[in-house]
Design an enzyme around this catalytic site. Structure first.
Site, mmCIF file in Angstrom:
data_model
loop_
_atom_site.group_PDB
_atom_site.id
_atom_site.type_symbol
_atom_site.label_atom_id
_atom_site.label_comp_id
_atom_site.label_asym_id
_atom_site.label_seq_id
_atom_site.Cartn_x
_atom_site.Cartn_y
_atom_site.Cartn_z
ATOM 1 N N ASN A 11 3.826 -9.489 -1.729
ATOM 2 C CA ASN A 11 4.402 -9.707 -0.400
ATOM 3 C C ASN A 11 3.720 -8.740 0.559
ATOM 4 O O ASN A 11 4.026 -7.553 0.561
ATOM 5 C CB ASN A 11 5.921 -9.463 -0.481
ATOM 6 C CG ASN A 11 6.596 -9.532 0.872
ATOM 7 O OD1 ASN A 11 6.004 -9.954 1.862
ATOM 8 N ND2 ASN A 11 7.852 -9.116 0.914
ATOM 9 N N LYS A 13 4.003 -8.547 3.665
ATOM 10 C CA LYS A 13 4.841 -8.222 4.832
ATOM 11 C C LYS A 13 4.013 -8.293 6.112
ATOM 12 O O LYS A 13 3.096 -9.116 6.195
ATOM 13 C CB LYS A 13 5.522 -6.862 4.621
ATOM 14 C CG LYS A 13 6.252 -6.790 3.267
ATOM 15 C CD LYS A 13 7.170 -5.632 3.126
ATOM 16 C CE LYS A 13 7.829 -5.680 1.749
ATOM 17 N NZ LYS A 13 8.822 -4.635 1.556
ATOM 18 N N HIS A 98 14.408 -12.689 2.025
ATOM 19 C CA HIS A 98 14.062 -11.288 1.762
ATOM 20 C C HIS A 98 15.059 -10.384 2.483
ATOM 21 O O HIS A 98 15.512 -10.694 3.583
ATOM 22 C CB HIS A 98 12.631 -11.008 2.240
ATOM 23 C CG HIS A 98 12.130 -9.678 1.775
ATOM 24 N ND1 HIS A 98 12.502 -8.507 2.373
ATOM 25 C CD2 HIS A 98 11.318 -9.344 0.740
ATOM 26 C CE1 HIS A 98 11.923 -7.495 1.730
ATOM 27 N NE2 HIS A 98 11.203 -7.981 0.740
ATOM 28 N N GLU A 100 14.693 -7.769 4.121
ATOM 29 C CA GLU A 100 14.283 -7.328 5.463
ATOM 30 C C GLU A 100 14.616 -8.395 6.497
ATOM 31 O O GLU A 100 14.851 -8.084 7.667
ATOM 32 C CB GLU A 100 12.785 -6.977 5.445
ATOM 33 C CG GLU A 100 12.551 -5.664 4.698
ATOM 34 C CD GLU A 100 11.155 -5.492 4.136
ATOM 35 O OE1 GLU A 100 10.243 -6.269 4.472
ATOM 36 O OE2 GLU A 100 10.975 -4.553 3.339
ATOM 37 N N GLU A 169 15.819 -7.743 -5.862
ATOM 38 C CA GLU A 169 15.221 -6.574 -5.209
ATOM 39 C C GLU A 169 16.315 -5.662 -4.652
ATOM 40 O O GLU A 169 16.851 -5.931 -3.558
ATOM 41 C CB GLU A 169 14.315 -7.007 -4.053
ATOM 42 C CG GLU A 169 13.175 -7.902 -4.460
ATOM 43 C CD GLU A 169 12.080 -7.890 -3.393
ATOM 44 O OE1 GLU A 169 10.959 -7.486 -3.728
ATOM 45 O OE2 GLU A 169 12.354 -8.254 -2.253
ATOM 46 N N GLY A 175 10.214 -0.191 -0.852
ATOM 47 C CA GLY A 175 9.398 0.656 0.002
ATOM 48 C C GLY A 175 9.778 2.126 -0.024
ATOM 49 O O GLY A 175 9.325 2.910 0.806
ATOM 50 N N SER A 212 9.392 -1.195 -5.138
ATOM 51 C CA SER A 212 8.512 -0.091 -5.563
ATOM 52 C C SER A 212 7.853 -0.331 -6.922
ATOM 53 O O SER A 212 7.629 0.614 -7.676
ATOM 54 C CB SER A 212 9.269 1.245 -5.536
ATOM 55 O OG SER A 212 9.672 1.553 -4.210
ATOM 56 N N GLY A 233 5.483 -5.329 -2.973
ATOM 57 C CA GLY A 233 5.181 -5.130 -1.559
ATOM 58 C C GLY A 233 3.977 -4.227 -1.376
ATOM 59 O O GLY A 233 2.826 -4.653 -1.506
ATOM 60 N N GLY A 234 4.232 -2.965 -1.120
ATOM 61 C CA GLY A 234 3.174 -2.009 -0.803
ATOM 62 C C GLY A 234 1.983 -2.036 -1.750
ATOM 63 O O GLY A 234 0.823 -2.036 -1.310
HETATM 64 P P1 PGA Z 1 7.818 -2.661 -2.213
HETATM 65 O O1 PGA Z 1 8.406 -4.025 -1.555
HETATM 66 O O2 PGA Z 1 7.068 -3.058 -3.445
HETATM 67 O O3 PGA Z 1 6.939 -2.093 -1.159
HETATM 68 O O4 PGA Z 1 9.001 -1.805 -2.525
HETATM 69 C C1 PGA Z 1 8.892 -5.069 -2.366
HETATM 70 C C2 PGA Z 1 9.408 -6.185 -1.490
HETATM 71 O O5 PGA Z 1 10.055 -5.904 -0.488
HETATM 72 O O6 PGA Z 1 9.175 -7.374 -1.777
#
Ligand code: PGA
Length: 250
Positions: A11, A13, A98, A100, A169, A175, A212, A233-234
């Protein structure tokens, strides 16, 4: 137990320019020439990159998916993007719900409508659920994620099981560098699977963990019996690191 093919999705983002996105996709394809045996690989760039990234990955077994869609097919919805529009870029699926986006106002009802719209248009769905730190500390995790799953899967039929995956998640792990322990992630992913049982083939559906995930913790997390992959994500913004996570799923 069903033989579930692991799925690893990146992802992105709101990161990268369109050109950087194409470069990242190209670098990922170079890291994993021919993909990875036994693993489904997905990248979810911003809308503006979908067409370019899909073109860059044509003929390569990495699927391209969006990060959300609107539930309406068209009309006066300034700034929104429909499922058909996403499909027209060459993308084949979308993340829905998601945390967010839920934090920005997306309700369970909106999530359900978007899941239905995506499936109706022929898109694969990665449905997200997860609890806040306050909810975990209050012992409300299971009830909360089960509620989210039930609300979204209420619009799905059993024969659509292979057209979606569910990503658990925990919001406090996204994050933050604070990953859930493998035991904790396993426990809640099993609860998510149990919640899905009332609606779809729970034994067959892929349940992913997200929050994470990185090259160091991926293997242990995905080694759990009810964790069938990861939503990353990251760490998906680095081609080599993401490729390591993909290999860890094999
Ligand atoms: P992250 O994000 O791996 O940066 O924690 C995961 C996500 O929100 O899908």
């Amino acid at each position: 137990m069903a033989d579930r093919t692991p799925l690893v999705a990146g992802n992105w983002k709101m990161n990268t320019t369109p050109a950087e996105g194409v470069a990242l996709a190209t670098a990922l394809a170079a890291e994993l020439p021919g993909g990875q045996d036994g693993v489904e690989i997905v990248v979810c760039p911003p809308f503006t990159h979908l067409e370019g990234v899909a073109a860059a990955l044509e003929g390569h077994p990495v699927a391209v998916m969006a990060q959300t869609i609107h539930d309406q097919a068209k009309g006066a919805h300034t700034g929104e993007v429909s499922a058909a529009m996403v499909l027209g870029t060459g993308a084949t699926g979308t993340i829905i719900g998601h945390s967010e986006r839920r934090a920005a106002g997306e309700t369970d009802e909106m999530v359900a409508a978007r899941v239905r719209a995506a499936l109706d248009a022929g898109l694969f769905v990665i449905l997200c659920c997860g609890e806040s730190l306050e909810q975990r500390e209050a012992g409300e995790t299971e009830a909360w994620v089960k509620g989210q799953v039930a609300a979204a899967l209420g619009v799905v039929t059993r024969d659509e099981t292979d057209r979606l995956a569910i990503a658990y998640e925990p919001i406090w792990a996204i994050g933050t560098g604070k990953t859930a322990t493998p035991e904790m992630a396993q426990e809640t992913c099993a609860q998510v699977r149990a919640a899905a049982a009332g609606f779809i083939d729970a034994d067959a559906v892929r349940v992913l963990y997200g929050g994470s995930v990185n090259a160091d913790n991926a293997a242990q997390l995905m080694g759990q019996p009810d964790i069938d992959g990861a939503l990353v994500g990251g760490a998906s913004l680095d081609a080599a690191g993401f490729a390591t996570i993909v290999r860890a799923a094999a």
